[in-house]
Design a protein around this motif. Structure first.
Motif, short mmCIF file in Angstrom:
data_model
loop_
_atom_site.label_atom_id
_atom_site.label_comp_id
_atom_site.label_asym_id
_atom_site.label_seq_id
_atom_site.Cartn_x
_atom_site.Cartn_y
_atom_site.Cartn_z
N ASN A 30 -79.27 19.85 -19.07
CA ASN A 30 -78.34 20.94 -19.35
C ASN A 30 -77.27 21.02 -18.26
O ASN A 30 -77.46 20.53 -17.15
CB ASN A 30 -79.08 22.27 -19.42
CG ASN A 30 -79.49 22.61 -20.84
OD1 ASN A 30 -79.17 21.87 -21.77
ND2 ASN A 30 -80.21 23.70 -21.00
N CYS A 31 -76.18 21.66 -18.61
CA CYS A 31 -75.05 21.81 -17.68
C CYS A 31 -75.50 22.52 -16.41
O CYS A 31 -76.13 23.57 -16.47
CB CYS A 31 -73.92 22.58 -18.35
SG CYS A 31 -72.60 23.03 -17.23
N GLN A 32 -75.16 21.94 -15.27
CA GLN A 32 -75.55 22.54 -13.99
C GLN A 32 -74.80 23.83 -13.68
O GLN A 32 -75.20 24.59 -12.81
CB GLN A 32 -75.30 21.54 -12.85
CG GLN A 32 -76.23 20.34 -12.91
CD GLN A 32 -75.89 19.33 -11.84
OE1 GLN A 32 -74.75 19.25 -11.41
NE2 GLN A 32 -76.87 18.55 -11.43
N HIS A 33 -73.73 24.05 -14.41
CA HIS A 33 -72.92 25.23 -14.15
C HIS A 33 -73.40 26.44 -14.93
O HIS A 33 -73.75 27.46 -14.38
CB HIS A 33 -71.45 24.93 -14.52
CG HIS A 33 -70.54 25.03 -13.35
ND1 HIS A 33 -69.42 25.79 -13.38
CD2 HIS A 33 -70.59 24.45 -12.13
CE1 HIS A 33 -68.81 25.68 -12.21
NE2 HIS A 33 -69.49 24.86 -11.45
N CYS A 34 -73.41 26.28 -16.27
CA CYS A 34 -73.75 27.43 -17.12
C CYS A 34 -75.22 27.38 -17.54
O CYS A 34 -75.76 28.37 -17.99
CB CYS A 34 -72.84 27.48 -18.34
SG CYS A 34 -72.96 26.01 -19.38
N ASN A 35 -75.82 26.19 -17.40
CA ASN A 35 -77.22 26.00 -17.76
C ASN A 35 -77.51 26.34 -19.23
O ASN A 35 -78.64 26.63 -19.60
CB ASN A 35 -78.13 26.82 -16.83
CG ASN A 35 -79.49 26.15 -16.69
OD1 ASN A 35 -79.64 24.99 -17.08
ND2 ASN A 35 -80.47 26.87 -16.17
N LEU A 55 -72.17 18.24 -16.17
CA LEU A 55 -71.56 19.45 -16.72
C LEU A 55 -71.35 19.33 -18.23
O LEU A 55 -71.29 18.23 -18.78
CB LEU A 55 -70.19 19.69 -16.07
CG LEU A 55 -70.14 19.72 -14.54
CD1 LEU A 55 -68.69 19.75 -14.09
CD2 LEU A 55 -70.88 20.92 -13.99
N CYS A 56 -71.24 20.51 -18.88
CA CYS A 56 -70.83 20.49 -20.28
C CYS A 56 -69.30 20.38 -20.30
O CYS A 56 -68.65 20.55 -19.28
CB CYS A 56 -71.27 21.77 -20.99
SG CYS A 56 -70.38 23.24 -20.50
N GLU A 57 -68.74 20.10 -21.49
CA GLU A 57 -67.30 19.86 -21.54
C GLU A 57 -66.49 21.09 -21.14
O GLU A 57 -65.47 20.97 -20.47
CB GLU A 57 -66.90 19.39 -22.94
CG GLU A 57 -67.34 17.95 -23.17
CD GLU A 57 -66.71 17.32 -24.39
OE1 GLU A 57 -65.97 18.01 -25.10
OE2 GLU A 57 -66.96 16.13 -24.61
N ASP A 58 -66.97 22.26 -21.53
CA ASP A 58 -66.24 23.48 -21.18
C ASP A 58 -66.15 23.68 -19.68
O ASP A 58 -65.09 23.95 -19.13
CB ASP A 58 -66.91 24.72 -21.82
CG ASP A 58 -66.59 24.83 -23.30
OD1 ASP A 58 -65.67 24.10 -23.75
OD2 ASP A 58 -67.26 25.62 -24.00
N CYS A 59 -67.30 23.54 -19.02
CA CYS A 59 -67.31 23.73 -17.57
C CYS A 59 -66.54 22.62 -16.86
O CYS A 59 -65.88 22.87 -15.86
CB CYS A 59 -68.74 23.79 -17.04
SG CYS A 59 -69.61 25.27 -17.58
N ALA A 60 -66.64 21.41 -17.40
CA ALA A 60 -65.92 20.29 -16.80
C ALA A 60 -64.42 20.54 -16.88
O ALA A 60 -63.68 20.24 -15.94
CB ALA A 60 -66.27 18.99 -17.50
ZN LIG Z 1 -71.48 24.48 -18.79
#
Ligand SMILES: [Zn+2]
Ligand SMILES: [Zn+2]
Lengths: 189, 352
Positions: A30-35, A55-60
């Motif tokens: 999972n994305c390390q930012h938003c999890n 990261l997911c694309e949004d957070c990236a």
């Molecule tokens: Zn994310």
């Protein structure tokens, strides 16, 4: 500064174990930012220290890691445009009566022969100009001698006083001093 | 005449001005051509000579640039031409060009007018730090003074007519030279470059078109000149684009200091070690080594010499300046040795 659009390239650097194994591992991460969302963008920083981020694309996108693919520079557009025109033989070979330059010569050299060429080649030039200037086709800005002629003295002073205030507000004292001198000069006229 | 220049470093290397921790220098250049005269592509040898003769006189008139110095580039030797390029007073293209051409320079080197480059006139103002409003004032004054003396090629619809249609309209080129070492170290530089290109700005190395970003110096300039006023182009630069990049770079420096201070200091001091001990060193390596030191000075982590000394070294280690100082032409190896000697001598004599 807007950073929109998405670059779908996913780069995986894996100097350790097998690439396959690592890939399996991170595609389930999972994305390390938003999890929340699945991490699809994997970055390996090597400087100043080795660190992996998933990261997911949004957070990236928020991080500015992925961005819209590069746009062309003006020169590339110009060259492309000229090549297209030559390749398709779309242009008649108009010649400027003043300087003798033909439109084909302009296409090869990328430079005009004299100020009249803008009029002589107008039909061929305008699409190129429009493209090179992001749709701009009409001059906006100063004109020769459009500075502060005597009849504009009053509005000229108003403008300068406003500039002086702005300069002081921005703590640009060098500019402020210059503007102040200009105001003095005008007032003495 | 050039001898006079060699003794000074020019205003833009003072290392002062707003945001000078990131913005090394800023420049505004206007392209202008004479009405009813051929552009340089079709101008005969006689036309060129006549245009040069007349414009050399007009540009050096005291109401245009007081106490100006005119350098005839066609007659100058190779070292002198390159020296002017290294000082950002003429372009590489102008140095390498042909036929009657020259440059008119103000005593403090903040103003320069190239004659017969791509256009009849390229009027520039150049200063250290981010000072675009001041530069616009200065360059506009010169433009006005010249417009009172010579007729410019101008069209109501298309504005100032230039040899290349990509400059038509305002003919303005706003360029800002940025030092972005932390953004490169944290790998964010490509992101900034792409964002700038998305905004239709050109990102280049420090000596303009086709040059590499040596020493983490990047030049950002506008590409479109038609349909936007000079003021709006300048405002976009000074209020939006540049402050944003400056902010990014400062944040990256902050990160480096907080999280990697030992690596950062190591990089700075190793660079100093190389500069003060090398026996042969290229101009490119010198500039790369000066980059972390420049950052170190602004972060208050390096005190062996100040920013003025750094800028002086930056200028005097470039090939033409080095050769001019020694008064002779040198090959690559000789230059590398002479450069290393200069660096050791210059830096050893400074008290720590
Ligand atoms: Zn994310
Ligand atoms: Zn013509």
């Amino acid at each position: 500064m807007t950073l929109n659009g998405i670059n779908p390239t996913v780069k995986i650097e894996n100097p350790l174990g097998t690439a396959k194994k690592l890939h399996k591992m991170i595609t389930k991460m999972n994305c390390q930012h938003c999890n929340k969302s699945r991490a699809t963008v994997h970055i390996t920083d090597t400087v100043p220290e080795r660190k992996e981020r998933h990261l997911c694309e949004d957070c990236a996108e928020k991080e500015g890691v992925i961005i819209k693919p590069n746009q062309h520079t003006t020169n590339e557009i110009l060259q492309q445009f000229i090549k297209q025109k030559i390749g398709l033989g779309l242009t008649e070979n108009v010649v400027c009566p003043q300087c003798g330059l033909s439109f084909q010569e302009f296409q090869v050299k990328g430079q005009l022969g004299c100020p009249h060429d803008y009029e002589v080649f107008k039909a061929q030039l305008m699409p190129l100009i429009e493209r090179a200037h992001e749709g701009g086709t009409k001059h906006v800005g100063k004109k020769p001698g459009g500075g502060t002629p005597p009849q504009n003295l009053h509005t000229g002073l108003l403008k300068l006083r406003r500039e002086l205030q702005d300069a002081i507000q921005q703590e640009n004292y060098e500019l402020a001093a210059r503007v102040r001198d200009q105001i003095r000069n005008l007032e003495q006229q | 005449m050039i001898e006079k220049l060699v003794k000074t470093t020019g205003e833009w290397l003072k290392g002062e001005g707003p945001s000078s921790d990131v913005v090394v220098s800023s420049r505004i250049r206007l392209a202008r051509n004479l009405a009813e005269q051929p552009f340089l592509l079709t101008a005969s040898a006689g036309d060129r000579a006549e245009i040069y003769r007349s414009l050399a006189g007009e540009t050096s008139n005291d109401v245009v640039i007081p106490d100006a110095m005119v350098v005839d580039i066609d007659e100058a030797d190779e070292i002198d031409r390159n020296l002017l390029v290294e000082r950002h007073l003429i372009s590489r293209q102008h140095a390498a060009g042909e036929g009657p051409r020259g440059v008119t320079i103000s005593p403090d080197e903040t103003q320069a007018i190239m004659i017969n480059e791509e256009d009849h006139l390229r009027i520039q103002s150049l200063r250290s730090g981010l000072q675009l409003e001041l530069l616009w004032h200065e360059v506009n004054e010169i433009d006005e003074a010249l417009a009172n003396r010579v007729p410019f090629a101008f069209d109501e619809q298309l504005g100032y007519l230039t040899a290349c249609p990509t400059n038509v309209g305002t003919g303005i080129r706003v360029s800002v030279m940025l030092h972005l070492p932390a953004l490169r170290l944290t790998k964010e530089i490509e992101r900034v470059a792409r964002a700038a290109r998305d905004l239709r700005l050109a990102v280049r190395g420090s000596y303009g078109e086709g040059t590499e970003a040596v020493g983490d110096l990047y030049q950002i300039s506008n590409q479109t000149t038609l349909g936007k006023s000079e003021e709006s182009i300048i405002e976009t630069f000074s209020r939006t684009i540049i402050p944003k990049i400056v902010e990014y770079e400062r944040a990256a420096r902050e990160t480096l200091m907080k999280q990697h201070s030992s690596q950062l200091d190591d990089k700075i001091w190793r660079s100093y070690g190389l500069l003060t001990n090398a026996r042969m060193i290229s101009s490119g390596e010198t500039q790369s080594l000066l980059s972390p030191i420049r950052m170190g000075i602004h972060l208050d982590r390096f005190h062996a010499f100040d920013i003025r000394t750094l800028n002086e070294i930056f200028l005097y280690t470039q090939p033409a300046h080095l050769q001019k100082r020694l008064g002779k032409k040198l090959d690559d190896d000789e230059r590398a040795a002479a450069r290393a000697d200069y660096l050791r001598e210059r830096l050893a004599s400074k008290p720590k």
